[in-house]
Write an enzyme that holds these catalytic residues in place. Structure first.
Site, PDB file in Angstrom:
ATOM      1  N   LYS A   1       0.848  -1.207   0.000  1.00 14.80           N
ATOM      2  CA  LYS A   1       0.000   0.000   0.000  1.00 14.80           C
ATOM      3  C   LYS A   1       0.878   1.250   0.000  1.00 14.80           C
ATOM      4  O   LYS A   1       1.678   1.459   0.898  1.00 14.80           O
ATOM      5  CB  LYS A   1      -0.898  -0.010   1.246  1.00 14.80           C
ATOM      6  CG  LYS A   1      -1.676   1.302   1.480  1.00 14.80           C
ATOM      7  CD  LYS A   1      -2.600   1.210   2.703  1.00 14.80           C
ATOM      8  CE  LYS A   1      -3.211   2.574   3.052  1.00 14.80           C
ATOM      9  NZ  LYS A   1      -4.073   2.522   4.236  1.00 14.80           N
TER      10      LYS A   1
ATOM     11  N   ASP B   1      -2.549  10.152   3.784  1.00 15.30           N
ATOM     12  CA  ASP B   1      -3.936   9.753   3.998  1.00 15.30           C
ATOM     13  C   ASP B   1      -4.639  10.760   4.911  1.00 15.30           C
ATOM     14  O   ASP B   1      -4.562  10.671   6.138  1.00 15.30           O
ATOM     15  CB  ASP B   1      -3.982   8.349   4.627  1.00 15.30           C
ATOM     16  CG  ASP B   1      -5.418   7.845   4.814  1.00 15.30           C
ATOM     17  OD1 ASP B   1      -6.349   8.495   4.282  1.00 15.30           O
ATOM     18  OD2 ASP B   1      -5.595   6.797   5.477  1.00 15.30           O
TER      19      ASP B   1
ATOM     20  N   LYS C   1     -10.000  12.769   8.504  1.00 11.26           N
ATOM     21  CA  LYS C   1      -9.493  12.376   9.824  1.00 11.26           C
ATOM     22  C   LYS C   1      -9.414  13.596  10.742  1.00 11.26           C
ATOM     23  O   LYS C   1      -9.304  14.720  10.256  1.00 11.26           O
ATOM     24  CB  LYS C   1      -8.075  11.798   9.674  1.00 11.26           C
ATOM     25  CG  LYS C   1      -8.005  10.431   9.027  1.00 11.26           C
ATOM     26  CD  LYS C   1      -6.550   9.961   8.943  1.00 11.26           C
ATOM     27  CE  LYS C   1      -6.441   8.618   8.257  1.00 11.26           C
ATOM     28  NZ  LYS C   1      -7.021   7.504   9.010  1.00 11.26           N
TER      29      LYS C   1
ATOM     30  N   ASP D   1       1.652   6.275   5.552  1.00 14.77           N
ATOM     31  CA  ASP D   1       0.686   5.328   4.995  1.00 14.77           C
ATOM     32  C   ASP D   1       1.211   4.676   3.704  1.00 14.77           C
ATOM     33  O   ASP D   1       0.517   3.912   3.067  1.00 14.77           O
ATOM     34  CB  ASP D   1      -0.640   6.058   4.747  1.00 14.77           C
ATOM     35  CG  ASP D   1      -1.834   5.142   4.973  1.00 14.77           C
ATOM     36  OD1 ASP D   1      -1.666   4.101   5.620  1.00 14.77           O
ATOM     37  OD2 ASP D   1      -2.929   5.472   4.479  1.00 14.77           O
TER      38      ASP D   1
ATOM     39  N   ASP E   1     -12.086   7.047   4.000  1.00 11.51           N
ATOM     40  CA  ASP E   1     -10.853   6.793   4.749  1.00 11.51           C
ATOM     41  C   ASP E   1     -10.448   5.316   4.699  1.00 11.51           C
ATOM     42  O   ASP E   1      -9.336   4.956   5.075  1.00 11.51           O
ATOM     43  CB  ASP E   1     -11.040   7.251   6.204  1.00 11.51           C
ATOM     44  CG  ASP E   1      -9.727   7.400   6.941  1.00 11.51           C
ATOM     45  OD1 ASP E   1      -8.673   7.373   6.271  1.00 11.51           O
ATOM     46  OD2 ASP E   1      -9.762   7.565   8.176  1.00 11.51           O
TER      47      ASP E   1
ATOM     48  N   GLU F   1      -9.411   3.606   2.309  1.00 11.34           N
ATOM     49  CA  GLU F   1      -8.933   3.732   0.925  1.00 11.34           C
ATOM     50  C   GLU F   1      -7.902   2.683   0.545  1.00 11.34           C
ATOM     51  O   GLU F   1      -7.758   2.335  -0.621  1.00 11.34           O
ATOM     52  CB  GLU F   1      -8.361   5.135   0.689  1.00 11.34           C
ATOM     53  CG  GLU F   1      -6.901   5.351   1.124  1.00 11.34           C
ATOM     54  CD  GLU F   1      -6.666   5.171   2.614  1.00 11.34           C
ATOM     55  OE1 GLU F   1      -7.625   5.290   3.389  1.00 11.34           O
ATOM     56  OE2 GLU F   1      -5.521   4.891   3.009  1.00 11.34           O
TER      57      GLU F   1
ATOM     58  N   ARG G   1      -7.759  -0.494   0.974  1.00 10.89           N
ATOM     59  CA  ARG G   1      -8.328  -1.705   0.374  1.00 10.89           C
ATOM     60  C   ARG G   1      -8.772  -1.464  -1.065  1.00 10.89           C
ATOM     61  O   ARG G   1      -8.835  -2.406  -1.863  1.00 10.89           O
ATOM     62  CB  ARG G   1      -9.474  -2.225   1.254  1.00 10.89           C
ATOM     63  CG  ARG G   1     -10.606  -1.263   1.422  1.00 10.89           C
ATOM     64  CD  ARG G   1     -11.466  -1.584   2.630  1.00 10.89           C
ATOM     65  NE  ARG G   1     -10.855  -1.132   3.887  1.00 10.89           N
ATOM     66  CZ  ARG G   1     -11.374  -1.309   5.093  1.00 10.89           C
ATOM     67  NH1 ARG G   1     -12.518  -1.935   5.234  1.00 10.89           N
ATOM     68  NH2 ARG G   1     -10.760  -0.863   6.178  1.00 10.89           N
TER      69      ARG G   1
HETATM   70  N1  BES Z   1      -4.129   4.433   6.999  1.00 12.77           N
HETATM   71  C1  BES Z   1      -5.252   4.151   7.793  1.00 12.77           C
HETATM   72  C2  BES Z   1      -4.969   3.137   8.881  1.00 12.77           C
HETATM   73  C3  BES Z   1      -4.102   3.586  10.029  1.00 12.77           C
HETATM   74  C4  BES Z   1      -4.675   4.138  11.149  1.00 12.77           C
HETATM   75  C5  BES Z   1      -2.747   3.400   9.989  1.00 12.77           C
HETATM   76  C6  BES Z   1      -3.890   4.517  12.202  1.00 12.77           C
HETATM   77  C7  BES Z   1      -1.955   3.774  11.044  1.00 12.77           C
HETATM   78  C8  BES Z   1      -2.522   4.328  12.161  1.00 12.77           C
HETATM   79  C9  BES Z   1      -6.396   3.602   6.958  1.00 12.77           C
HETATM   80  O1  BES Z   1      -6.477   4.053   5.667  1.00 12.77           O
HETATM   81  C10 BES Z   1      -7.673   4.016   7.633  1.00 12.77           C
HETATM   82  O2  BES Z   1      -7.889   5.177   7.738  1.00 12.77           O
HETATM   83  N2  BES Z   1      -8.431   3.029   8.082  1.00 12.77           N
HETATM   84  C11 BES Z   1      -9.635   3.282   8.767  1.00 12.77           C
HETATM   85  C12 BES Z   1     -10.675   2.346   8.231  1.00 12.77           C
HETATM   86  C13 BES Z   1     -12.068   2.641   8.696  1.00 12.77           C
HETATM   87  C14 BES Z   1     -12.565   3.938   8.108  1.00 12.77           C
HETATM   88  C15 BES Z   1     -12.959   1.503   8.281  1.00 12.77           C
HETATM   89  C16 BES Z   1      -9.385   3.018  10.254  1.00 12.77           C
HETATM   90  O3  BES Z   1      -8.675   2.061  10.572  1.00 12.77           O
HETATM   91  O4  BES Z   1      -9.869   3.795  11.070  1.00 12.77           O
HETATM   92 ZN    ZN Z   2      -4.676   4.672   4.840  1.00 11.76          ZN
HETATM   93 ZN    ZN Z   3      -7.582   5.912   5.503  1.00 13.33          ZN
END
Ligand code: BES
Ligand code: ZN
Ligand code: ZN
Length: 488
Positions: A251, A256, A263, A274, A333, A335, A337
């Site tokens: 990825k 992000d 966020k 990210d 968010d 994204e 996947r």
């Molecule tokens: N890049 C983030 C995941 C992440 C969160 C990495 C904290 C490192 C620290 C990912 O893209 C994301 O935002 N995931 C969301 C998914 C949710 C919206 C279903 C998450 O984990 O909150």
């Molecule tokens: Zn992300």
């Molecule tokens: Zn995200």
């Protein structure tokens, strides 16, 4: 820092500093004699984490440093990495730049001398890197010039392996630490191209037009809010050869923000990391090429920013992914996947023996495993068992989570085949994210690594300084090395 191996006795080592790791209750007689001579025999007993420096008169080395390892029976491999880091830090503090480490443990250890030598080298190299490329006053200046590992045994190959693995990890850390205004998707592609030139990899980068032509609408949907164009970067090692084939997918979100599902601003700066899954795969490619592994390996790195704007993807939008499945994007968010779905479906076309993907995919993995583990899910039980073992060996530990069909039910869409989140509340967030990815790998054996908890060090901890850790590089490179041995 130049790292070398010398096969000789410690008495003939010439250096600024000779480091001698010692087990508690098993201090060599000559070390005890040195402590006695200095009248400090009570001050050092080999306790874990203790270090003791003495001047060395009339010796080819100027100083001696004893490093306590604790009990021989209980030491883990990582104890040697930590001890080496302590030695490097001590040498830097004393401004000693030419350091030798004596490796002699009188046999009888739980770990092989080779594994110990590799671990010591890794700890030293990983702890010698400072990640301050934009500071005027650099701690870099205190870096060691030379490290020589000394042993009566032939540990040259083990030392070389440690050098390759740790330097590949440091390479990844240096790429990852670059902020999003510098390390744009385009710059990441240029970085991959430079690596391809250096190691003779096949290289290809698909830009926006090509992604459109191919129908990679997951990547395109994520990139829509950004002025930076998305790319799908591809590196090929041993291309065209008839060898077992592994595709690595990483990825590469260079920033992000969450997109329209934005966020909170607190901590948003850390989302420049990210991209660590993609960068990890660059590091792995470097390591496998250095080790000349007899495998065919392709690395695919979809890279884009995830930004909000008037042109950004909106919650509720529906896109058709590269494999034809439609996805309702309920949260912009989630994204990672989306870009991985396209890349995985593309990976499947090559009919590889195995796909491994790595991604800072979910915050939920931090809830499950904290900062100490990588979430692992997938369909290849044998490969996952091997990955688990490699995790223990490299201290980049993985823990398997289940991929039961109930989780796949959670990502069925109302208006499309799939939705990109399992639930509003985030239940089983790491698993539903993996269940989403599973929709794109078909029957190809696959291992997914959710590395969101481990890619960032909050401070100077063990052999890491504050910043990106590059974790996963040694794990996946070691896995590939073991995997190709077992397939023979
Ligand atoms: N890049 C983030 C995941 C992440 C969160 C990495 C904290 C490192 C620290 C990912 O893209 C994301 O935002 N995931 C969301 C998914 C949710 C919206 C279903 C998450 O984990 O909150
Ligand atoms: Zn992300
Ligand atoms: Zn995200």
């Amino acid at each position: 820092m130049k790292v070398e191996f010398a096969r000789k006795d410690f008495g003939s080592v010439s250096a600024d500093l000779l480091v001698v790791p010692c087990f508690k209750g098993k201090i060599p007689a000559w070390v005890h004699a040195e402590l006695l001579r200095a009248g400090v025999e009570k001050d050092f007993a080999g306790d874990k984490g203790r270090a003791y420096m003495l001047p060395a008169k009339g010796k080819p080395y100027k100083r001696l440093m004893f490093i306590g390892l604790g009990r021989e029976k209980t030491i883990e491999l990582d104890g040697f990495r930590l001890a080496a880091a302590k030695a490097v830090r001590g040498a830097r503090g004393a401004r000693l730049k030419d350091v030798a480490i004596w490796l002699d443990f009188n046999g009888a250890m739980r770990h092989s001398e080779k594994d110990v030598a590799t671990a010591v080298v890794e700890g030293a190299i990983l702890s010698d890197l400072k990640l301050e490329p934009y500071k005027k006053k650099k701690k870099e200046e205190r870096k060691l010039d030379r490290l020589v590992l000394v042993s009566k045994l032939d540990l040259a190959a083990a030392v070389k392996e440690g050098v390759v693995l740790a330097e590949s990890q440091n390479y990844a850390r240096l790429v990852s630490v670059e902020p999003a205004n510098i390390m744009t998707p385009k710059k990441l592609a240029e970085t991959a191209k430079a690596l391809a030139r250096e190691y003779g990899f096949g290289f290809r980068v698909m830009g926006k037009n090509e992604l459109e032509k191919k129908g990679m609408n997951g990547i395109l949907a994520v990139s829509r809010g950004s002025v930076q164009e998305p790319v799908l970067i591809e590196l090929r090692y041993n291309d065209g050869k008839k060898l077992p084939h592994v595709v690595l997918v990483g990825k590469g979100i260079t920033f992000d923000s969450g997109g329209i599902s934005i966020k909170p601003s607190k901590g948003m700066d850390t989302m420049k990391f990210d991209k660590c899954g993609a960068v990890m795969m660059l590091g792995v490619m470097r390591a496998v090429a250095e080790m000349k592994l007899p495998l065919k390996i392709t690395a695919l790195m979809p890279a884009t920013e995830n930004m909000p704007s008037g042109s950004a993807t909106k919650p509720g939008d529906i896109v058709r992914m590269y494999n034809g499945k439609t996805v309702e994007i309920l949260n912009t968010d989630a994204e990672g996947r989306l870009i991985l779905g396209d890349a995985l479906a593309y990976a499947v076309e090559a009919k590889p023996n195995l796909i491994i993907d790595a991604a800072t995919l979910t915050g939920a993995v931090l809830i499950v495993l904290g900062k100490h583990g990588i979430g692992m899910l997938g369909t290849d039980k044998g490969a996952m068992k091997e990955m688990y073992d490699c995790g223990l060996e490299t201290q980049e530990k993985v823990w398997e989570l289940p991929l039961w069909k109930e989780y796949s039910e959670m990502i069925k869409g109302d208006y499309a085949d799939l939705k990109n989140i399992g639930s509003e509340s985030g239940e089983a967030g790491t698993i539903t994210a993996a269940a989403f990815l599973k929709e794109f790998v078909g029957s190809t054996p696959w291992v997914h690594l959710d590395v969101a908890g481990v890619e960032w060090s909050d401070g100077d901890l063990g052999y890491f300084c504050k910043g990106p850790t590059g974790k996963g590089v040694r794990l996946v490179a070691t896995f590939l090395k073991e995997w190709c041995v077992k397939r023979k």
